[in-house]
Motif scaffolding. Structure first.
Motif, PDB file in Angstrom:
ATOM      1  N   LYS A 143     -48.212 -88.139  40.059  1.00  9.04           N
ATOM      2  CA  LYS A 143     -48.385 -86.498  40.617  1.00  9.04           C
ATOM      3  C   LYS A 143     -49.554 -86.898  41.545  1.00  9.04           C
ATOM      4  N   SER A 144     -50.191 -88.866  41.129  1.00 14.10           N
ATOM      5  CA  SER A 144     -50.960 -88.787  41.984  1.00 14.10           C
ATOM      6  C   SER A 144     -50.251 -89.463  43.629  1.00 14.10           C
ATOM      7  N   LEU A 145     -49.643 -89.018  43.824  1.00 17.64           N
ATOM      8  CA  LEU A 145     -48.924 -89.762  44.855  1.00 17.64           C
ATOM      9  C   LEU A 145     -49.008 -88.154  46.338  1.00 17.64           C
ATOM     10  N   GLY A 146     -48.452 -87.130  45.271  1.00 18.48           N
ATOM     11  CA  GLY A 146     -48.305 -86.378  45.769  1.00 18.48           C
ATOM     12  C   GLY A 146     -47.584 -85.220  46.685  1.00 18.48           C
ATOM     13  N   LEU A 147     -46.170 -86.509  46.301  1.00 15.63           N
ATOM     14  CA  LEU A 147     -44.793 -85.852  47.323  1.00 15.63           C
ATOM     15  C   LEU A 147     -44.338 -84.979  47.637  1.00 15.63           C
ATOM     16  N   GLU A 148     -44.079 -84.518  49.043  1.00 15.09           N
ATOM     17  CA  GLU A 148     -43.003 -83.264  49.211  1.00 15.09           C
ATOM     18  C   GLU A 148     -42.110 -84.151  49.864  1.00 15.09           C
ATOM     19  N   ARG A 149     -41.102 -83.151  49.730  1.00 20.08           N
ATOM     20  CA  ARG A 149     -40.063 -83.738  50.466  1.00 20.08           C
ATOM     21  C   ARG A 149     -39.591 -83.494  52.112  1.00 20.08           C
TER      22      ARG A 149
ATOM     23  N   HIS B 194     -46.221 -88.305  52.414  1.00 19.50           N
ATOM     24  CA  HIS B 194     -47.817 -87.875  51.013  1.00 19.50           C
ATOM     25  C   HIS B 194     -48.624 -88.521  51.550  1.00 19.50           C
ATOM     26  N   GLU B 195     -49.668 -87.751  51.521  1.00 16.99           N
ATOM     27  CA  GLU B 195     -51.283 -88.099  51.930  1.00 16.99           C
ATOM     28  C   GLU B 195     -52.044 -89.080  51.438  1.00 16.99           C
ATOM     29  N   SER B 196     -51.726 -89.648  50.350  1.00 18.99           N
ATOM     30  CA  SER B 196     -52.001 -89.949  49.551  1.00 18.99           C
ATOM     31  C   SER B 196     -53.140 -91.583  49.819  1.00 18.99           C
ATOM     32  N   GLY B 197     -52.095 -91.988  50.599  1.00 19.69           N
ATOM     33  CA  GLY B 197     -52.642 -93.764  51.253  1.00 19.69           C
ATOM     34  C   GLY B 197     -51.889 -94.675  50.884  1.00 19.69           C
ATOM     35  N   ALA B 198     -51.332 -94.211  49.485  1.00 24.86           N
ATOM     36  CA  ALA B 198     -50.311 -95.777  48.773  1.00 24.86           C
ATOM     37  C   ALA B 198     -49.951 -96.260  49.561  1.00 24.86           C
ATOM     38  N   GLY B 199     -49.813 -97.636  49.861  1.00 26.42           N
ATOM     39  CA  GLY B 199     -48.734 -98.238  50.287  1.00 26.42           C
ATOM     40  C   GLY B 199     -47.476 -99.543  49.202  1.00 26.42           C
ATOM     41  N   ARG B 200     -47.313-100.230  50.099  1.00 28.45           N
ATOM     42  CA  ARG B 200     -46.510-101.047  49.000  1.00 28.45           C
ATOM     43  C   ARG B 200     -46.976-101.832  48.001  1.00 28.45           C
ATOM     44  N   LYS B 201     -48.541-101.712  48.090  1.00 23.00           N
ATOM     45  CA  LYS B 201     -49.105-102.373  46.750  1.00 23.00           C
ATOM     46  C   LYS B 201     -48.865-101.509  45.620  1.00 23.00           C
ATOM     47  N   VAL B 202     -48.792-100.109  46.466  1.00 20.41           N
ATOM     48  CA  VAL B 202     -49.020 -99.206  44.784  1.00 20.41           C
ATOM     49  C   VAL B 202     -47.845 -98.446  44.288  1.00 20.41           C
ATOM     50  N   ILE B 203     -46.397 -98.733  45.524  1.00 21.90           N
ATOM     51  CA  ILE B 203     -45.055 -98.170  45.479  1.00 21.90           C
ATOM     52  C   ILE B 203     -44.436 -98.657  43.968  1.00 21.90           C
ATOM     53  N   ARG B 204     -44.606-100.013  45.180  1.00 16.65           N
ATOM     54  CA  ARG B 204     -43.582-100.891  45.177  1.00 16.65           C
ATOM     55  C   ARG B 204     -43.548-101.520  43.301  1.00 16.65           C
ATOM     56  N   PRO B 205     -44.733-101.224  42.193  1.00 14.60           N
ATOM     57  CA  PRO B 205     -45.024-101.493  41.158  1.00 14.60           C
ATOM     58  C   PRO B 205     -43.822-100.354  40.334  1.00 14.60           C
ATOM     59  N   ILE B 206     -44.470 -99.071  40.758  1.00 18.08           N
ATOM     60  CA  ILE B 206     -43.283 -98.107  39.936  1.00 18.08           C
ATOM     61  C   ILE B 206     -41.719 -98.129  39.927  1.00 18.08           C
ATOM     62  N   VAL B 207     -41.427 -98.504  41.538  1.00 18.36           N
ATOM     63  CA  VAL B 207     -40.152 -98.547  41.525  1.00 18.36           C
ATOM     64  C   VAL B 207     -39.802 -99.465  40.533  1.00 18.36           C
ATOM     65  N   GLU B 208     -40.941-101.071  40.708  1.00 15.52           N
ATOM     66  CA  GLU B 208     -39.492-101.680  39.834  1.00 15.52           C
ATOM     67  C   GLU B 208     -39.609-101.604  38.811  1.00 15.52           C
ATOM     68  N   GLU B 209     -41.298-100.604  37.934  1.00 18.45           N
ATOM     69  CA  GLU B 209     -40.858-100.292  36.408  1.00 18.45           C
ATOM     70  C   GLU B 209     -39.695 -99.292  36.083  1.00 18.45           C
ATOM     71  N   ALA B 210     -39.329 -99.115  36.872  1.00 16.24           N
ATOM     72  CA  ALA B 210     -37.993 -97.518  36.622  1.00 16.24           C
ATOM     73  C   ALA B 210     -37.013 -98.633  36.387  1.00 16.24           C
ATOM     74  N   VAL B 211     -36.320 -99.860  37.420  1.00 13.99           N
ATOM     75  CA  VAL B 211     -35.419-100.517  37.822  1.00 13.99           C
ATOM     76  C   VAL B 211     -35.224-101.721  36.776  1.00 13.99           C
ATOM     77  N   ARG B 212     -36.777-101.704  36.321  1.00 21.26           N
ATOM     78  CA  ARG B 212     -36.773-102.414  34.876  1.00 21.26           C
ATOM     79  C   ARG B 212     -36.568-101.431  33.722  1.00 21.26           C
ATOM     80  N   LYS B 213     -36.658-100.560  33.960  1.00 24.90           N
ATOM     81  CA  LYS B 213     -36.276 -99.742  31.732  1.00 24.90           C
ATOM     82  C   LYS B 213     -34.918 -98.683  32.694  1.00 24.90           C
ATOM     83  N   TRP B 214     -34.171 -99.519  33.723  1.00 26.05           N
ATOM     84  CA  TRP B 214     -33.023 -98.384  33.808  1.00 26.05           C
ATOM     85  C   TRP B 214     -31.925 -99.417  33.197  1.00 26.05           C
ATOM     86  N   ASP B 215     -30.939 -98.704  32.164  1.00 19.49           N
ATOM     87  CA  ASP B 215     -30.496 -99.280  31.589  1.00 19.49           C
ATOM     88  C   ASP B 215     -28.520 -98.293  31.845  1.00 19.49           C
ATOM     89  N   MET B 216     -28.168 -98.835  32.061  1.00 20.35           N
ATOM     90  CA  MET B 216     -26.775 -98.495  32.541  1.00 20.35           C
ATOM     91  C   MET B 216     -24.970 -99.598  32.566  1.00 20.35           C
TER      92      MET B 216
END
Length: 453
Positions: A409-415, A431-453
């Motif tokens: 929610k801190s990103l405030g993403l809008e489609r 979004h206007e949160s100011g979050a760049g790669r240093k913020v976005i990358r850990p979120i995506v990597e964590e999602a991938v690390r939890k992905w099990d299919m």
């Protein structure tokens, strides 16, 4: 182009007797006195270029003779920015020269973890290298596409690697012995026995490398030659990362002073000179209008394999591109000027590097009603099904990453305003949160690390 205007400005400054043109050495490259190399390149002049070219040649000679175990690779991150490049070249030079009169001399070479033809996608790098009188065409620099052996294989044969501006090695280098680490980001616990092992929050990693270099340099029984071209490359990296020292830490400032007093700029005012260098490099850095969409995608790209708990697909290739244009602006750069063509170009690029998931992080400014400028960021997500995962897995992974990003929610993403036109496994948010790669990358990597299919 802006770079040409910079050269003309330097020429004007020299004619009028201005003493503070920061890159007056650039004019040497237009004198026509250099000896042509293959492909029309001009051989660099000065000790630094000569050393770099000789070192590269010796590495190839030793590789041919099976002597890879004698070599240390000093490598930065795969985005190949000026800080990463200057840090690697500086430490490789120091490693070799500080041990040359000992019983155990070190053969060290800087490896730039990018393609040769991608080096000029960063105009600020091109300008800084030209100022340091390096060879045009970069024949005196070792890049990834010039390695004569697969990195996974070569990593086992090397004496070791040194990481600069990089907290942990890419997967293809993970079997190499890590001798030292210099980084100004988060310590990931890699190679706890490395020495020196330096993690410190500073504006420029080159400051950490320069500090360590001088600490060791002054303890040597005999000083080695420090070419001014290398010193000015160091100052260039510190300058652009610290905003001409305006955002410098005490470490950055102290390192800059030590380097500056031995450089050809020593008779000038430190702060004025660093501000001037920052202005020149920052202007050059913005000169990207002639780059194609493919070049923008690969200009500032970082990626690696990420582990998953999936027994079918234990690793997934994940990449991030940072682009200073909106997606609408990038679409205009395509041959057809259409949305479908941007994604076609993007798909061709990600296919060429075998990436499963790619994230493009766009940033740009828009004018508000009151005339002020507002920063806007975009996240472009795509997932492929033709590399390591099939269509069903790709659909599921796309869903997992989408939920992770939208759930923050801190990103405030809008489609995106054209999200309804996107194809399968494609999504764009603003979004206007100011979050760049240093913020976005850990979120995506964590999602991938939890992905099990």
């Amino acid at each position: 182009m802006r770079t040409l205007r910079l050269l003309l400005s330097a020429l004007l400054a020299s004619v009028t007797g201005a003493s503070r043109a920061p890159f007056q050495q650039v004019l040497d490259a237009t004198s026509g006195k250099d000896t042509p190399m293959r492909g029309g390149d001009d051989i660099g002049v000065g000790h630094f270029s000569e050393w770099s070219r000789a070192t590269k040649k010796q590495f190839f000679v030793d590789w041919q003779a099976g002597r890879q175990s004698e070599w240390v690779f000093v490598m930065g991150n795969e985005a190949g920015d000026l800080d990463s490049m200057a840090s690697a070249l500086t430490w490789a030079y120091h490693l070799e020269h500080s041990t040359q009169n000992t019983s155990n001399p070190t053969k060290a070479i800087a490896l730039l973890q990018t393609q040769t033809d991608a080096l000029d996608l960063r105009p600020e790098n091109k300008l800084a290298l030209k100022n340091s009188k390096m060879t045009s065409g970069h024949d005196d620099l070792l890049t990834m596409d010039e390695l004569p052996e697969d990195p996974e294989t070569l990593a086992l044969k090397l004496r070791g690697i040194v990481l600069v501006d990089h907290a942990s090695p890419l997967r293809k280098w993970e079997t190499a012995k890590i001798i030292s680490i210099f980084d100004h980001h988060v310590d990931k616990g890699t190679a706890p026995d490395a020495s020196p092992r330096i993690f410190e929050k500073v504006a420029s990693c080159t400051s950490l490398v320069a500090r360590q270099m001088f600490d060791e340099f002054y303890k040597l029984p005999e000083e080695y030659h420090l070419p001014h071209e290398l010193l000015e490359l160091i100052l260039s990296a510190i300058s652009i990362d610290s905003g001409g020292l305006k955002d410098a830490t005490e470490t950055d400032l102290h390192a800059a002073k030590r380097v500056f007093e031995r450089s050809q700029w020593a008779d000038r005012d430190l702060h004025e000179q660093m501000e001037a260098v920052d202005e020149w490099l920052s202007d050059a850095k913005k000169d990207l209008d002639d780059l194609s969409v493919r070049d923008l995608l690969r200009r500032d790209w970082k990626g690696d394999l990420v582990d998953t708990p999936s027994p079918r697909t234990p690793t997934v290739s994940l990449g991030f591109a940072s682009i200073p244009y909106s997606l609408d602006e990038q679409i205009e750069k395509t041959g057809f000027g259409e949305l479908f063509h941007w994604f076609a170009v993007h798909a061709a690029w990600t296919a060429s590097i075998n990436t499963d998931i790619d994230i493009c992080l766009n940033k740009y400014k828009v004018k508000t009603k009151d005339g002020k400028k507002k920063k806007i960021r975009e996240i472009v997500l795509t997932v492929r099904d033709d590399v390591r995962i099939d269509k069903v897995q790709a659909d599921n992974l796309f869903k997992a990453v989408t939920e992770a990003l939208e759930g923050e929610k801190s990103l405030g993403l809008e489609r995106w305003h054209r999200a309804g036109e996107l194809g399968g496994r494609q999504m764009v948010w603003t979004h206007e949160s100011g979050a760049g790669r240093k913020v976005i990358r850990p979120i995506v990597e964590e999602a991938v690390r939890k992905w099990d299919m």
